[in-house]
Design an enzyme around this catalytic site. Structure first.
Site, PDB file in Angstrom:
ATOM      1  N   ALA A  55      -5.662  -6.576   3.809  1.00  0.00           N
ATOM      2  CA  ALA A  55      -5.054  -5.323   4.273  1.00  0.00           C
ATOM      3  C   ALA A  55      -3.621  -5.472   4.815  1.00  0.00           C
ATOM      4  O   ALA A  55      -2.713  -4.757   4.375  1.00  0.00           O
ATOM      5  CB  ALA A  55      -5.975  -4.676   5.310  1.00  0.00           C
ATOM      6  N   ARG A  90      -3.838   0.661  -4.016  1.00  0.00           N
ATOM      7  CA  ARG A  90      -5.239   0.339  -3.685  1.00  0.00           C
ATOM      8  C   ARG A  90      -5.709   1.340  -2.623  1.00  0.00           C
ATOM      9  O   ARG A  90      -4.958   1.641  -1.693  1.00  0.00           O
ATOM     10  CB  ARG A  90      -5.392  -1.109  -3.176  1.00  0.00           C
ATOM     11  CG  ARG A  90      -5.336  -2.138  -4.315  1.00  0.00           C
ATOM     12  CD  ARG A  90      -5.744  -3.519  -3.843  1.00  0.00           C
ATOM     13  NE  ARG A  90      -7.177  -3.664  -3.688  1.00  0.00           N
ATOM     14  CZ  ARG A  90      -7.744  -4.736  -3.110  1.00  0.00           C
ATOM     15  NH1 ARG A  90      -6.995  -5.729  -2.655  1.00  0.00           N
ATOM     16  NH2 ARG A  90      -9.056  -4.815  -2.985  1.00  0.00           N
ATOM     17  N   GLN A 201     -13.191 -14.543  -2.784  1.00  0.00           N
ATOM     18  CA  GLN A 201     -12.060 -14.832  -1.891  1.00  0.00           C
ATOM     19  C   GLN A 201     -12.422 -15.866  -0.824  1.00  0.00           C
ATOM     20  O   GLN A 201     -11.543 -16.566  -0.323  1.00  0.00           O
ATOM     21  CB  GLN A 201     -11.579 -13.556  -1.195  1.00  0.00           C
ATOM     22  CG  GLN A 201     -10.908 -12.545  -2.101  1.00  0.00           C
ATOM     23  CD  GLN A 201     -11.892 -11.498  -2.589  1.00  0.00           C
ATOM     24  OE1 GLN A 201     -13.059 -11.789  -2.813  1.00  0.00           O
ATOM     25  NE2 GLN A 201     -11.422 -10.281  -2.767  1.00  0.00           N
ATOM     26  N   ASP A 242     -10.489  -3.704   6.578  1.00  0.00           N
ATOM     27  CA  ASP A 242      -9.472  -2.933   5.852  1.00  0.00           C
ATOM     28  C   ASP A 242      -9.210  -1.581   6.479  1.00  0.00           C
ATOM     29  O   ASP A 242      -8.197  -0.947   6.212  1.00  0.00           O
ATOM     30  CB  ASP A 242      -9.909  -2.731   4.400  1.00  0.00           C
ATOM     31  CG  ASP A 242      -9.813  -4.045   3.652  1.00  0.00           C
ATOM     32  OD1 ASP A 242     -10.736  -4.863   3.819  1.00  0.00           O
ATOM     33  OD2 ASP A 242      -8.815  -4.258   2.970  1.00  0.00           O
ATOM     34  N   ASN A 252     -15.059  -3.257   5.488  1.00  0.00           N
ATOM     35  CA  ASN A 252     -14.569  -4.576   5.068  1.00  0.00           C
ATOM     36  C   ASN A 252     -15.198  -4.930   3.720  1.00  0.00           C
ATOM     37  O   ASN A 252     -16.017  -4.186   3.173  1.00  0.00           O
ATOM     38  CB  ASN A 252     -14.877  -5.633   6.131  1.00  0.00           C
ATOM     39  CG  ASN A 252     -14.153  -6.937   5.871  1.00  0.00           C
ATOM     40  OD1 ASN A 252     -12.966  -6.948   5.559  1.00  0.00           O
ATOM     41  ND2 ASN A 252     -14.855  -8.054   5.960  1.00  0.00           N
ATOM     42  N   LYS A 253     -14.827  -6.068   3.209  1.00  0.00           N
ATOM     43  CA  LYS A 253     -15.281  -6.532   1.893  1.00  0.00           C
ATOM     44  C   LYS A 253     -16.799  -6.370   1.732  1.00  0.00           C
ATOM     45  O   LYS A 253     -17.560  -6.636   2.657  1.00  0.00           O
ATOM     46  CB  LYS A 253     -14.867  -7.995   1.731  1.00  0.00           C
ATOM     47  CG  LYS A 253     -15.202  -8.659   0.427  1.00  0.00           C
ATOM     48  CD  LYS A 253     -14.737  -7.917  -0.800  1.00  0.00           C
ATOM     49  CE  LYS A 253     -13.247  -7.666  -0.823  1.00  0.00           C
ATOM     50  NZ  LYS A 253     -12.844  -6.732  -1.911  1.00  0.00           N
TER      51      LYS A 253
HETATM   52  O1  MRU Z   1     -10.109  -7.120  -1.745  1.00  0.00           O
HETATM   53  P1  MRU Z   1      -9.359  -7.913  -0.728  1.00  0.00           P
HETATM   54  O2  MRU Z   1      -9.292  -9.379  -1.023  1.00  0.00           O
HETATM   55  O3  MRU Z   1      -7.996  -7.309  -0.451  1.00  0.00           O
HETATM   56  O4  MRU Z   1     -10.223  -7.742   0.593  1.00  0.00           O
HETATM   57  C1  MRU Z   1      -9.807  -8.356   1.775  1.00  0.00           C
HETATM   58  C2  MRU Z   1     -10.720  -8.114   2.902  1.00  0.00           C
HETATM   59  O5  MRU Z   1     -11.736  -7.500   2.783  1.00  0.00           O
HETATM   60  C3  MRU Z   1     -10.270  -8.620   4.239  1.00  0.00           C
HETATM   61  O6  MRU Z   1     -11.356  -8.980   5.030  1.00  0.00           O
HETATM   62  C4  MRU Z   1      -9.477  -7.504   4.954  1.00  0.00           C
HETATM   63  O7  MRU Z   1      -8.487  -6.985   4.120  1.00  0.00           O
HETATM   64  C5  MRU Z   1      -8.857  -8.006   6.195  1.00  0.00           C
HETATM   65  S1  MRU Z   1      -7.506  -9.065   5.873  1.00  0.00           S
HETATM   66  C6  MRU Z   1      -6.859  -9.596   7.330  1.00  0.00           C
END
Ligand code: MRU
Length: 363
Positions: A55, A90, A201, A242, A252-253
């Site tokens: 994010a 996004r 990730q 996010d 979050n993810k």
């Molecule tokens: O799809 P991504 O890799 O952008 O998702 C990232 C996440 O879900 C992170 O946990 C979130 O963005 C926090 S980043 C400090």
């Protein structure tokens, strides 16, 4: 943070201030490669293709995208078109909107002739601010790890999901910043790294950056966390986010919610680390109101990795005719969150504490 012992950020302006460079995160952990972004379109593509992700980094890249655009066209119409386009890159991380709207508000009152230079400075300021915020999150979160260490008098085992480390920000990270601080001050920590399907990730980025810093860690398949928690092998969870709503619901993810449920069932503290620009003050009910990104089915049906011949290749996992769904994020209700680690301190995930947070200065 360091790459092969040398300090590195995830995004930086080129010496001639004509472009920015990024680390291409789609190539990690097998190849460290940087990419030059020269236009708003380059920035947009880097966000959409997840060469940059996380994010805060999405937000900073968009801010630089506005600056790159202003170098060519700085009219009101160009500013509007640029912002509108970047906002669509996004949908879930609110930092994108935060950064783009900040740029728009900063540049709108200026004459066209001043916008290019001003945009560049403002994007740099936003990037530097991100680093300062995350460093502060690290200090506050480190105290939670220290308290756990004092209670246990042994290595603190921390579970994290996805990548909310320095690669997801400009530097330090959010969820990993407290871990880096703890490690650097000599506290014994070990990190359980959820692989984080479908894009992995955790396995590719979190494992890589923890390894670069020398932090002990173990990658686990996504479904392992509950088992470890039942057996006393997880002392606390720290994840990123996010978007957090005004009442403390956390997006979050995908898979974060299941970890929060397992932590709740096992009375394990579940912390969420975030910079305050990740709070969406316009929303209350995260499950109903936060837009959840749906990405290409190929991210589920295929997986890529390093082959024995040294080439990175993608292979199919599923039968050719099976359909696949790819939801990028989920929402953890505030009641499952032990605390929010912010640059302004650690606060409860509820509407009253959130309101107080809004009025507080960074400490
Ligand atoms: O799809 P991504 O890799 O952008 O998702 C990232 C996440 O879900 C992170 O946990 C979130 O963005 C926090 S980043 C400090």
């Amino acid at each position: 943070m360091n790459v092969n012992g040398k300090p590195c950020r995830t995004i930086w302006p080129t010496a001639d201030n004509q472009a920015v460079e990024i680390i291409d995160q789609t190539k990690l952990p097998h190849i460290f490669e940087t990419v030059r972004l020269e236009s708003m379109r380059d920035a947009e593509r880097a966000i959409m293709d997840m060469q940059v992700r996380g994010a805060p980094l999405i937000g900073v890249t968009a801010a630089y995208g506005v600056a790159l655009s202003m170098q060519h066209h700085a009219s009101d119409a160009a500013l509007k078109a640029t912002c509108d386009m970047l906002l669509k890159a996004r949908p879930t991380a609110v930092n994108l909107r935060w950064a783009v709207e900040k740029m728009r508000a900063f540049l709108s009152p200026l004459p066209d002739s001043e916008r290019a230079a001003a945009a560049w400075q403002e994007a740099e300021r936003i990037a530097d601010e991100d680093v300062a915020i995350n460093e502060s999150i690290g200090r506050h979160g480190c105290e939670l790890i220290r308290a756990m260490y004092k209670k246990k008098n042994d290595t603190v085992n921390i579970l994290t999901h996805c990548n909310a480390g320095w690669l997801a920000t400009v530097d330090w990270g959010t969820a990993l910043a407290p871990i880096y601080k703890a490690f650097d001050t000599g506290l014994s920590v070990h990190v359980w790294v959820d692989e984080t399907r479908p894009r992995n990730q955790g396995a590719s980025l979190t494992a890589w950056e923890l390894g670069q810093h020398g932090v002990p860690h173990t990658v686990i398949a996504d479904n392992t966390g509950g088992h470890l928690m039942q057996h006393g092998r997880v002392d606390m969870c720290i994840v990123g986010t996010d978007r957090v709503t005004a009442r403390g619901d956390v997006c979050n993810k995908i898979g974060t919610y299941l970890k929060a449920l397992a932590a709740f069932d096992n009375a394990i503290p579940f912390y969420v680390a975030l910079p305050t620009p990740t709070v969406d003050w316009t929303l209350q009910d995260g499950v109903k109101q936060i837009p959840i990104e749906e990405r290409a089915a190929e991210e589920v049906t295929h997986i890529s990795g390093l082959c024995d011949d040294g080439q990175v290749r993608s292979v199919r996992l599923t039968p050719e005719n099976s359909s696949a769904a790819n939801y990028g994020f989920d929402v953890t209700p505030a009641r499952l969150v032990t605390g929010l680690i912010t640059e302004r301190g650690v606060v409860a995930a509820d509407a009253t504490a959130m309101q107080e947070l809004k009025e507080k200065e960074a400490v």
